[in-house]
Design an enzyme around this catalytic site. Sequence first.
Site, PDB file in Angstrom:
ATOM      1  N   GLU A   1     127.632  29.716 -10.895  1.00 48.07           N
ATOM      2  CA  GLU A   1     128.047  31.063 -11.267  1.00 48.07           C
ATOM      3  C   GLU A   1     126.957  31.875 -11.965  1.00 48.07           C
ATOM      4  O   GLU A   1     126.990  32.095 -13.182  1.00 48.07           O
ATOM      5  CB  GLU A   1     129.309  30.999 -12.129  1.00 48.07           C
TER       6      GLU A   1
ATOM      7  N   GLU B   1     135.378  26.286  -6.450  1.00 50.39           N
ATOM      8  CA  GLU B   1     136.312  26.285  -7.581  1.00 50.39           C
ATOM      9  C   GLU B   1     137.474  27.206  -7.248  1.00 50.39           C
ATOM     10  O   GLU B   1     137.280  28.321  -6.758  1.00 50.39           O
ATOM     11  CB  GLU B   1     135.656  26.782  -8.881  1.00 50.39           C
TER      12      GLU B   1
END
Length: 774
Positions: free
Chosen positions: A167, A351
Amino acid sequence: MKYTRSDFPKDFLFGVATSAYQIEGHAQGGAGQTHWDSFAASPGNVVRNENGDLACDHLNRFPQDFDLVRDAGFDCYRFSTSWARVLPEGRGPVNQEGLDYYDRLADALLERGVRPCATLYHWELPSALADLGGWRNRDIASWFADFTEVIMGRIGDRMFSVAPINEPWCVSWLSHFDGHHAPGMRDIRAAARAMHHVLLAHGRAIEAMRGLGMSNLGAVFNLEWAEPADDSAAARKAADLYDGIYNRFFLGGVFNKSYPQNVLDGLEPYLPSGWQDDFDTIGTPVDWCGLNYYTRKLIAPEDTAWPSLKEVPGPLPKTQMGWEIEPSALTRFLTRAKQDYTGDLPIYVTENGMASPERQQDDERIEYLNQHLTAVQDALDQDVPVKGYFIWSLLDNYEWSFGYEKRFGLVDVDFDTLERRPKASYNALKSALSGGSVSLPMAQPAGTMHEHWNLVADIGGTNTRLGVISDGKLADLRKYPTGTLPDLLEAFHNLRDEIGTDPRAVVAAGAGPVKDGTIRLTNAHLDLSERDIGKATGAQHTFVINDFTAAAWSVAEITANDVEVLQGAETPPTGTRLVVGPGTGLGVGALLYSEGRFHTASGEGGHVGLAPRHSDEVEIFKAARQIAPECFFDDSLVLEAEMFLSGTGLPILYQAACMAAGHTDVSTRNAKDILEDALAESDPVAVKTAHMFTTHLGALMGDLAVAFMPTGGVFLVGGVAEKNRWLFKDDFRDAFNAGGRFSDLRRSMNLYVSEQDEFGIVGANNFCKSALAR
């Protein structure tokens, strides 16, 4: 669960994800401090000032946690490595305990039939690197590549897949512009640089792993679908900018080698100089793309400085985090990723999950997963190559600034007792995943990974020697004509192609001054830059050093077997070392020893003054003045030492001695012939020349030794010493020790003749090892 394994394509992978700082217990196992430790220790940053010191104690309980992964039927376990656990200072010494832990972790997963899927970095930056500017500092890309090599060099062979950074938006924008995560900054310049550098570090890490022979490497992005809060043009513009900052900047950098213009309109003044030149590294090809998806956002304009937007609460159902549940946006992201960025590359949902306060009967989580698996099915129906789905997370854990309050786990964790209890969602997934198998490999293909190698070069005016270094030792030595700059670079490139992989580092040593990463090779008459070497070899680290930096480094690891002892200890002791070498010129260098490490101090010691030592030498110096007046100090009889004490200077000394002896017809002779006549005692002038050479050199080395006080020894190196050991015996040692009131001091010093072969290659290798360690 609505679905079972059989509802998805053959070899579709189901996995579960965690991260190091959130579960391991960072205060254990020799890990270094991170910026999350200090961020959590600062009031107001984290709920109840909670930290990751103990977390879920996964460091000690991973076997039972992996039993849960296996028993649920998951194919993969996505975990992250802690940079500070492996390298407590971010660079330099390795914490062996940390490497051993990840070694055991990889083996434990494979023993249970679970594929290890590593993420190298999930947000906890070593504090020592944060002190140097962290993600704002361009050097972090190199630091991260070095960490990548260390950790993957140990466990990479057992990884199914690896992604460098989890991320990038959170690492950069959330942490440097919004200030919600460590380091808690709110600064547009810091954010812009962090956004670029995190992608540069991603690319460097991919290059490093390719250099190890690794495959199945990817990039992982967190995405939020941005929709305008109303139908106004201003809201649409704001939502498009939010999408640019959050999603398109990072995807575009990696897959399209460009940044969206609406983001550059605000950030370009703050990006680092030359940012456009980094896209070839940022865009280093990957094998798959990972998308982390949780929610969508409604965006409205706001009357503030750029980006002039804000989030507006939406009407959809929300999770414990307050995030709207919008499964169809996952489908839109998967189709857009294929269309605009990834093409036919495999895509994984790396995710997806929700926080819920329900600690056992978490029916809302089951429904959330069902809805998002439907979104994946919809993308598959549109021919998006989705290859797997990972749930966040296995365990309730440390949820960053929310502390231990928000629970994402399929397994409940009692943070007082650390007891694990599977929730209803875990059991539902266990039933859904049963009764099937996956035929994909468990880890990297056997035999594809290899040790890193380094390339070192000793560049002469006529020939260049290239050394292949494996495991810190010389494995192969090649000789090439130096030629022109293109010839030299072709030799570098051809050796790289013959081996088949890029070297980790290249060190090139030669005679000449070094400035701004370029060496002016005076013997070869060409300029060689670190940049040129990098292009020719693909090396991540390139260094150019002068020949006496290399000579100094040649004695860094010298042993009793490598020297002839003229006086002092049989084994060179630890400490500062002085190196003097008569070769083509006269080089003088030193290795200063401080805080357990050598540091080079190279100078122009070959150009200190040399004067007659005895009255019978005066006429010789006067004659030399006629030969090379420009090398004398003003109108004195003091000349540059190199003019006598080198392979080039010795013929000048011989010519001057002949003239002083009254010879009228003096032919030009080379140093080799002169010294052979001196050894045979067939030419009295050659004998005198050799005596002056050895005594003046010994005296000069003694003078320099008094100045440096080298407790680690004084070393004679170089071609003249290597080929004429007979010169450097009693007369040489006596001249070294002749120091008036300080003669006893000189006699107390350790004096050696180096017997190392290829000392230039040895020195370049020692320099390389030290530079990489730093």
